[in-house]
Design a protein around this motif. Sequence first.
Motif, PDB file in Angstrom:
ATOM      1  N   CYS A  30     -29.842 -41.200  21.307  1.00 40.09           N
ATOM      2  CA  CYS A  30     -30.896 -40.530  20.550  1.00 40.09           C
ATOM      3  C   CYS A  30     -32.118 -41.402  20.283  1.00 40.09           C
ATOM      4  CB  CYS A  30     -30.340 -40.044  19.208  1.00 40.09           C
ATOM      5  SG  CYS A  30     -28.898 -38.955  19.344  1.00 40.09           S
ATOM      6  N   ARG A  31     -32.112 -42.636  20.737  1.00 39.23           N
ATOM      7  CA  ARG A  31     -33.193 -43.563  20.398  1.00 39.23           C
ATOM      8  C   ARG A  31     -34.533 -43.140  20.964  1.00 39.23           C
ATOM      9  NH1 ARG A  31     -29.327 -48.709  21.119  1.00 39.23           N
ATOM     10  NH2 ARG A  31     -28.694 -48.917  18.952  1.00 39.23           N
ATOM     11  N   SER A  32     -34.541 -42.520  22.125  1.00 40.24           N
ATOM     12  CA  SER A  32     -35.815 -42.189  22.767  1.00 40.24           C
ATOM     13  C   SER A  32     -36.583 -41.096  22.022  1.00 40.24           C
ATOM     14  CB  SER A  32     -35.582 -41.753  24.217  1.00 40.24           C
ATOM     15  OG  SER A  32     -34.784 -40.576  24.276  1.00 40.24           O
ATOM     16  N   PHE A  33     -35.908 -40.356  21.141  1.00 39.07           N
ATOM     17  CA  PHE A  33     -36.615 -39.296  20.391  1.00 39.07           C
ATOM     18  C   PHE A  33     -36.295 -39.377  18.900  1.00 39.07           C
ATOM     19  CE2 PHE A  33     -32.814 -37.622  22.521  1.00 39.07           C
ATOM     20  CZ  PHE A  33     -32.054 -37.135  21.459  1.00 39.07           C
ATOM     21  N   ALA A  34     -36.033 -40.596  18.427  1.00 39.74           N
ATOM     22  CA  ALA A  34     -35.633 -40.795  17.027  1.00 39.74           C
ATOM     23  C   ALA A  34     -36.777 -40.497  16.059  1.00 39.74           C
ATOM     24  CB  ALA A  34     -35.145 -42.224  16.828  1.00 39.74           C
ATOM     25  N   ARG A  35     -36.393 -40.066  14.857  1.00 39.34           N
ATOM     26  CA  ARG A  35     -37.347 -39.810  13.778  1.00 39.34           C
ATOM     27  C   ARG A  35     -37.097 -40.778  12.624  1.00 39.34           C
ATOM     28  NH1 ARG A  35     -37.630 -33.136  13.602  1.00 39.34           N
ATOM     29  NH2 ARG A  35     -38.875 -32.919  15.513  1.00 39.34           N
TER      30      ARG A  35
END
Length: 327
Positions: free
Chosen positions: A293-298
Motif C-alpha cells: 500500500c505504500r505507493s498510494f498511502a495517505r
Amino acid sequence: MALGTSLQRRWYGGGKPPLWTLPLEALYRAVVARRAERFRRDASSVVKLSVPVVVVGNITIGGTGKTPLIVALARAMAERGFKPGIVSRGYGGSERGPYLLTGSDDPSKVGDEPTLIRQSGFPVAIGRERPEAAQLLIDAGCDLILADDGLQHHRLGRDVEICVIDGERRLGNGHLLPAGPLREPASRLAQVDFIVVNGHTGQPNEIVMTLEGGIAINMADPSRTAPLADFAGRPAHAVAGIGNPARFFASLTAQGIAVDGHPFADHHAFTRDDLTFADGCPVLMTDKDAVKCRSFARENWWRVPVSASLPESFYDEVAACVARKQS
C-alpha cells in the motif's frame, strides 16, 4: 457468508464438520500420505543442498506467525556466525522463479511476505521449485537456507524442521482439509525438531513465541512514529489481509483502541478504495499489508510492525541441531 468463512468458523469454533466434507477429507488424507511416502521411498526425488536447510512452516491453513519467526531466526543465526538466506514460494506474486529479490521489487510480482522479509536485510529468493531458488542464495554466498512455509515441500531436503502453531486456535477441530484446517495429520508434529507456539502457554515440548510491537509508523511519512498508546480511547480502522486477522484486531483492542476491524483474504491485493473511509479516523495495518500500500498511502494510514521474541536457548538449540545433523 462466504463458504471459506463458514468453514473456518466450524474448524475453530467447535462445530462438527459438514457431512459433505468428510469424503473429501478422506481423499485428501490419502493423497497427502501417498505423496509423503513417495518421497520417503525415492531418495533421488529429494534435493539435498550443499548447505544446511532449516524449514519453518505449519500444518494448518492460515497465519501462525511464520514470517516474524523467520526474520528473528535469520538475525539469531547471523549472530551465531551463519550467512542465512530465505527461500519462499512467493505466494501471491506473479513471478514463478527462481528469482533473487533485489530489494526494490513490486510485491505483486514477488509476493508480500518475501518483500517484507527482504526489507529486514537478508537475501531472499522465490520460486515454485524451492531447491532451484535456494541455489541462487547459495551462489550469492549464503551458507544456511531458511525455508519459509516449506514443511509440505518434500522435494527440498532439510536438516531441521520447525512447526509454528497458533496458541489460541491450536489445531482447530483436528480434521484435515476441507473438514478441518489441517494440511497434514496432527501426528506430523511428532516428526519435527521444534514446535513453536505463538502466544499462550505451550505444552512442555513447545517453545513459546510472543509478538511484540508498541509503535505505529506513518505510511506517508516514515519518519513519523507514535506509540500505540496515542491511539487509545479513540476509534481507528484496523485492516488486515493475513491468515488470522482477529489476532491483529485483538492486539490493538488490548492497547485500548476502539477498533473497527476490516478483515480481508490472506495476501489480498489492496487498492486505495479498500482503505478509504469517510470518517477520517486513522487506519492501522500490519507490516505485511503495508508493503502493498505504500505507493498510494495517505497521511492517516499507519503500519504496526511486530517482532518475534523467543528464548535465546531456542536459537542455540537450532544452531546446535544444524551442526549435529551436518557432522
